[in-house]
Design a protein around this motif. Structure first.
Motif, PDB file in Angstrom:
ATOM      1  N   MET A 245       1.445 -71.496  70.735  1.00  0.00           N
ATOM      2  CA  MET A 245       1.607 -71.045  69.349  1.00  0.00           C
ATOM      3  C   MET A 245       1.094 -69.620  69.183  1.00  0.00           C
ATOM      4  O   MET A 245       1.727 -68.799  68.510  1.00  0.00           O
ATOM      5  CB  MET A 245       0.856 -71.983  68.388  1.00  0.00           C
ATOM      6  N   SER A 246      -0.033 -69.312  69.795  1.00  0.00           N
ATOM      7  CA  SER A 246      -0.601 -67.965  69.698  1.00  0.00           C
ATOM      8  C   SER A 246       0.309 -66.934  70.356  1.00  0.00           C
ATOM      9  O   SER A 246       0.504 -65.838  69.822  1.00  0.00           O
ATOM     10  CB  SER A 246      -1.978 -67.920  70.358  1.00  0.00           C
ATOM     11  N   LEU A 247       0.856 -67.267  71.513  1.00  0.00           N
ATOM     12  CA  LEU A 247       1.771 -66.348  72.191  1.00  0.00           C
ATOM     13  C   LEU A 247       3.034 -66.103  71.374  1.00  0.00           C
ATOM     14  O   LEU A 247       3.488 -64.962  71.240  1.00  0.00           O
ATOM     15  CB  LEU A 247       2.127 -66.876  73.576  1.00  0.00           C
ATOM     16  N   LEU A 248       3.605 -67.178  70.824  1.00  0.00           N
ATOM     17  CA  LEU A 248       4.807 -67.024  69.997  1.00  0.00           C
ATOM     18  C   LEU A 248       4.519 -66.189  68.754  1.00  0.00           C
ATOM     19  O   LEU A 248       5.283 -65.284  68.407  1.00  0.00           O
ATOM     20  CB  LEU A 248       5.351 -68.392  69.575  1.00  0.00           C
ATOM     21  N   ALA A 249       3.419 -66.493  68.091  1.00  0.00           N
ATOM     22  CA  ALA A 249       3.074 -65.750  66.874  1.00  0.00           C
ATOM     23  C   ALA A 249       2.740 -64.299  67.190  1.00  0.00           C
ATOM     24  O   ALA A 249       3.139 -63.381  66.461  1.00  0.00           O
ATOM     25  CB  ALA A 249       1.902 -66.423  66.165  1.00  0.00           C
ATOM     26  N   GLY A 250       2.047 -64.054  68.288  1.00  0.00           N
ATOM     27  CA  GLY A 250       1.693 -62.692  68.668  1.00  0.00           C
ATOM     28  C   GLY A 250       2.893 -61.841  69.037  1.00  0.00           C
ATOM     29  O   GLY A 250       2.998 -60.685  68.619  1.00  0.00           O
ATOM     30  N   THR A 251       3.804 -62.418  69.820  1.00  0.00           N
ATOM     31  CA  THR A 251       4.991 -61.643  70.188  1.00  0.00           C
ATOM     32  C   THR A 251       5.897 -61.413  68.983  1.00  0.00           C
ATOM     33  O   THR A 251       6.515 -60.349  68.866  1.00  0.00           O
ATOM     34  CB  THR A 251       5.790 -62.325  71.303  1.00  0.00           C
ATOM     35  N   THR A 252       5.948 -62.373  68.083  1.00  0.00           N
ATOM     36  CA  THR A 252       6.754 -62.193  66.873  1.00  0.00           C
ATOM     37  C   THR A 252       6.150 -61.101  65.987  1.00  0.00           C
ATOM     38  O   THR A 252       6.875 -60.243  65.469  1.00  0.00           O
ATOM     39  CB  THR A 252       6.864 -63.513  66.106  1.00  0.00           C
ATOM     40  N   ALA A 253       4.846 -61.129  65.819  1.00  0.00           N
ATOM     41  CA  ALA A 253       4.191 -60.083  65.016  1.00  0.00           C
ATOM     42  C   ALA A 253       4.364 -58.713  65.664  1.00  0.00           C
ATOM     43  O   ALA A 253       4.621 -57.716  64.982  1.00  0.00           O
ATOM     44  CB  ALA A 253       2.710 -60.406  64.844  1.00  0.00           C
ATOM     45  N   GLY A 254       4.250 -58.663  66.987  1.00  0.00           N
ATOM     46  CA  GLY A 254       4.461 -57.403  67.685  1.00  0.00           C
ATOM     47  C   GLY A 254       5.887 -56.893  67.545  1.00  0.00           C
ATOM     48  O   GLY A 254       6.123 -55.695  67.351  1.00  0.00           O
ATOM     49  N   ALA A 255       6.844 -57.798  67.635  1.00  0.00           N
ATOM     50  CA  ALA A 255       8.247 -57.404  67.484  1.00  0.00           C
ATOM     51  C   ALA A 255       8.535 -56.917  66.067  1.00  0.00           C
ATOM     52  O   ALA A 255       9.265 -55.932  65.882  1.00  0.00           O
ATOM     53  CB  ALA A 255       9.157 -58.573  67.837  1.00  0.00           C
TER      54      ALA A 255
END
Length: 124
Positions: A73-83
């Motif tokens: 969940m953290s990886l998905l949320a982090g990459t989405t926020a970065g994108a």
């Protein structure tokens, strides 16, 4: 109602919200693709959260499984926020690539879950 159908609805709502929150005026194809991939990733985060809640209800605290879900969940949320941050800075192609790296496995997992829902496996 199927949890997958609810997550599909959540992805549709987040897609609409992401499209409306962007720049006013004309949107090109990269804006639509970036919003779609971000919506898939947000539905993936919600799906993993749902899975953690279901695991707590039915199986109790399973530390390793819950930790792996929280990391995903953290990886998905982090990459989405970065994108989304890259998209706001005008680097739309880089944002699409970053979102696509995590959205494609999410799409494959949800496709497999839909397949399992339509063709249940007897685990006994």
């Amino acid at each position: 109602m199927s949890p997958l159908l609810i997550l599909l609805g959540a992805a549709a709502v987040s897609f609409i919200l992401l499209l409306r929150s962007g720049t006013e005026g004309r949107r090109d194809a990269t804006d639509i693709v970036a919003a779609g991939l971000a919506a898939v990733n947000s539905a993936g985060v919600l799906g993993l959260g749902w899975f953690v809640i279901e695991m707590l209800i039915h199986d109790g605290v399973m530390a390793l499984e819950m930790l792996s879900c929280v990391v995903a969940m953290s990886l998905l949320a982090g990459t989405t926020a970065g994108a989304l941050a890259l998209k706001r800075r005008g680097r739309k192609r880089t944002a699409i690539i970053l979102s696509g790296v995590t959205a494609l496995p999410t799409i494959f997992v949800y496709g497999f879950l839909v397949y399992l829902e339509l063709n249940p496996i007897d685990w006994r």
